[in-house]
Design an enzyme around this catalytic site. Structure first.
Site, mmCIF file in Angstrom:
data_model
loop_
_atom_site.group_PDB
_atom_site.id
_atom_site.type_symbol
_atom_site.label_atom_id
_atom_site.label_comp_id
_atom_site.label_asym_id
_atom_site.label_seq_id
_atom_site.Cartn_x
_atom_site.Cartn_y
_atom_site.Cartn_z
ATOM 1 N N SER A 1 50.824 36.333 -11.524
ATOM 2 C CA SER A 1 50.822 37.885 -12.036
ATOM 3 C C SER A 1 49.147 37.990 -12.428
ATOM 4 O O SER A 1 48.779 38.283 -11.141
ATOM 5 C CB SER A 1 51.561 37.671 -13.397
ATOM 6 O OG SER A 1 51.597 39.178 -14.096
ATOM 7 N N GLU B 1 55.088 39.793 -4.704
ATOM 8 C CA GLU B 1 55.962 39.870 -5.712
ATOM 9 C C GLU B 1 55.244 40.561 -6.853
ATOM 10 O O GLU B 1 54.145 40.997 -6.804
ATOM 11 C CB GLU B 1 56.574 38.753 -6.157
ATOM 12 C CG GLU B 1 55.580 37.762 -7.213
ATOM 13 C CD GLU B 1 55.799 37.864 -8.661
ATOM 14 O OE1 GLU B 1 56.887 38.216 -9.056
ATOM 15 O OE2 GLU B 1 54.680 37.653 -9.452
ATOM 16 N N HIS C 1 57.558 36.322 -11.391
ATOM 17 C CA HIS C 1 58.029 37.031 -12.511
ATOM 18 C C HIS C 1 59.636 36.672 -12.241
ATOM 19 O O HIS C 1 60.218 37.484 -11.827
ATOM 20 C CB HIS C 1 57.883 38.489 -12.496
ATOM 21 C CG HIS C 1 56.508 38.797 -12.771
ATOM 22 N ND1 HIS C 1 55.476 38.976 -11.684
ATOM 23 C CD2 HIS C 1 55.738 38.547 -13.911
ATOM 24 C CE1 HIS C 1 54.315 39.137 -12.331
ATOM 25 N NE2 HIS C 1 54.278 38.933 -13.552
#
Length: 313
Positions: free
Chosen positions: A114, A210, A278
Site C-alpha cells: 500500500s 493493485e 489489500h
C-alpha cells in the site's frame, strides 16, 4: 543494460524483526496480535521506539521520529528484517531525507504494501534493493489466516523456483506469456509519484498492480496516466490484484472491462485476481525485482513462476 540488484539475507528461525510505522498510526492491540503472529512462525519481533506513536494528524509520530526509526533499524546489526505495521499515508514524506548510503550499506528484508510502495520505489531507485510486497504486522499478521505462509516461506527462506497459480487467485484476462523482473505495487501511489524525483525510472518486464477503494473509472484513468508516462513501454505482462477491496462483486465485470479498455493497445498477457496486498484472505508475499514468468497461455491454469531466489542464504 539491467539495473543492479541487491538481495537481502534470508530470514532464518529466530530472526529479529523490527516493527516500524513509517506511515499512519496503527492500533496497539493489532500490533501486539501481529507480533504474536510473528513469534508463532519463529521470529523475534522488536518494536521500534515510535511504532505506536500518535499524531500529528493521522501519522505515527513526527516525520523526524519515523525517519529516525527507519534509519536506526537499517543501521542496527542485530536486526535481520523490517516489517511495517500498516499503510495509510506518510511514507512519501520521508523520501527526501532517507540516507541512501546508510541503507545501501545495510541491505535488509523490508516488508510492506500500500503506502509503502513509495519506500519500495525509493529503495529500488537509490539502492537496487529487492523489496517485498507482503503481509504487514497490524494489517495481516494480526488476522486469523491473514498470511499466506507458503509464499512467505518460499520467499524468505530463499527458494529459487516456485509458483503462484489459480489457487492463489490468478485468472486470465488476456492470453500469452511474458518474462522479466516483477515490479509495481499500489497503482495510486505509483501514479502520484509521476513528475517527481521519486517516480519509477523504468518498470520491470512483469508488472503487478493493485489498490483499495478505487472505482473502475479511476483504474481506467490511472492506467491511461501510466501509459502516457511511457513507463509501460518495457512492460511485457501485467498481473492485477484480487480487486475485491475496490469494487462490489457485481462490479467486477465493469472493472475488468475498464482495465482491458485502458490497455487495449498493450499486447502482452494480462492476469487478475492475485491475492497480494489489500485482501481479506491469506496475503501472498511478492518479492519485487526478481525474474518471473507470467504464463497465461492456458486459461484454466495461469501461473507466475519465480525464476530466482529473492534473498541470499
Amino acid at each position: 543494460m539491467s539495473e543492479p540488484l541487491i538481495k537481502p539475507r534470508a530470514l532464518r528461525h529466530g530472526a529479529r524483526i523490527a516493527v516500524v510505522s513509517p506511515a499512519s498510526t496503527p492500533k496497539p492491540e493489532l500490533v501486539e496480535k501481529g507480533m504474536e503472529g510473528l513469534r508463532a512462525i519463529g521470529y523475534e519481533p522488536v518494536l521500534a521506539p515510535h511504532a505506536l506513536a500518535r499524531e500529528p494528524l493521522y501519522y505515527a509520530g513526527k516525520l523526524e521520529d519515523r525517519l529516525s526509526d527507519l534509519h536506526a533499524v537499517f543501521a542496527d546489526p542485530t536486526i535481520d528484517g523490517i516489517l511495517c505495521t500498516r499503510g495509510g499515508w506518510g511514507s512519501a514524506e520521508l523520501l527526501p531525507y532517507l540516507d541512501a548510503a546508510l541503507i545501501g550499506a545495510n541491505p535488509k528484508v523490508f516488508v510492506g504494501y500500500s503506502d509503502q510502495t513509495s519506500l519500495h520505489r525509493w529503495l529500488r531507485n537509490e539502492t537496487g534493493l529487492v523489496c517485498f510486497y507482503a503481509p504487514m504486522v497490524a494489517s495481516d499478521f494480526a488476522r486469523v489466516d491473514g498470511v499466506d505462509v507458503a509464499s512467505w516461506r518460499h520467499v524468505f527462506e530463499g527458494d529459487a523456483s516456485w509458483s503462484l497459480e489459480a489457487a492463489d487467485g490468478l485468472r486470465v484476462l488476456r492470453s500469452g506469456t511474458a518474462e522479466g523482473r516483477i515490479d509495481g505495487g499500489c497503482l495510486s501511489i505509483l501514479t502520484e509519484s509521476l513528475g517527481t524525483p521519486y517516480a519509477p525510472r523504468k518498470l520491470g518486464g512483469v508488472l503487478f498492480l493493485e489498490d483499495i477503494g478505487t472505482k473502475p473509472y479511476q483504474w481506467d484513468r490511472m492506467l491511461l496516466h501510466l501509459r502516457y508516462s511511457g513507463l509501460l513501454e518495457g512492460v511485457k505482462g501485467i498481473a492485477f490484484g484480487d480487486m475485491k477491496q475496490c469494487v462490489a462483486p457485481g462490479e467486477m465485470e465493469l472493472l475488468e472491462g475498464a482495465i482491458l479498455h485502458a490497455l487495449r493497445d498493450f499486447s502482452g498477457p494480462i492476469a487478475i485476481g492475485l491475492r497480494s496486498g489489500h485482501v481479506d484472505a491469506p496475503n501472498v508475499t511478492l518479492p519485487l525485482g526478481v525474474r518471473v514468468r507470467l504464463d497465461c497461455s492456458v486459461a484454466e491454469n495461469p501461473r507466475m513462476d519465480f525464476l530466482e531466489a529473492a534473498v541470499t542464504l
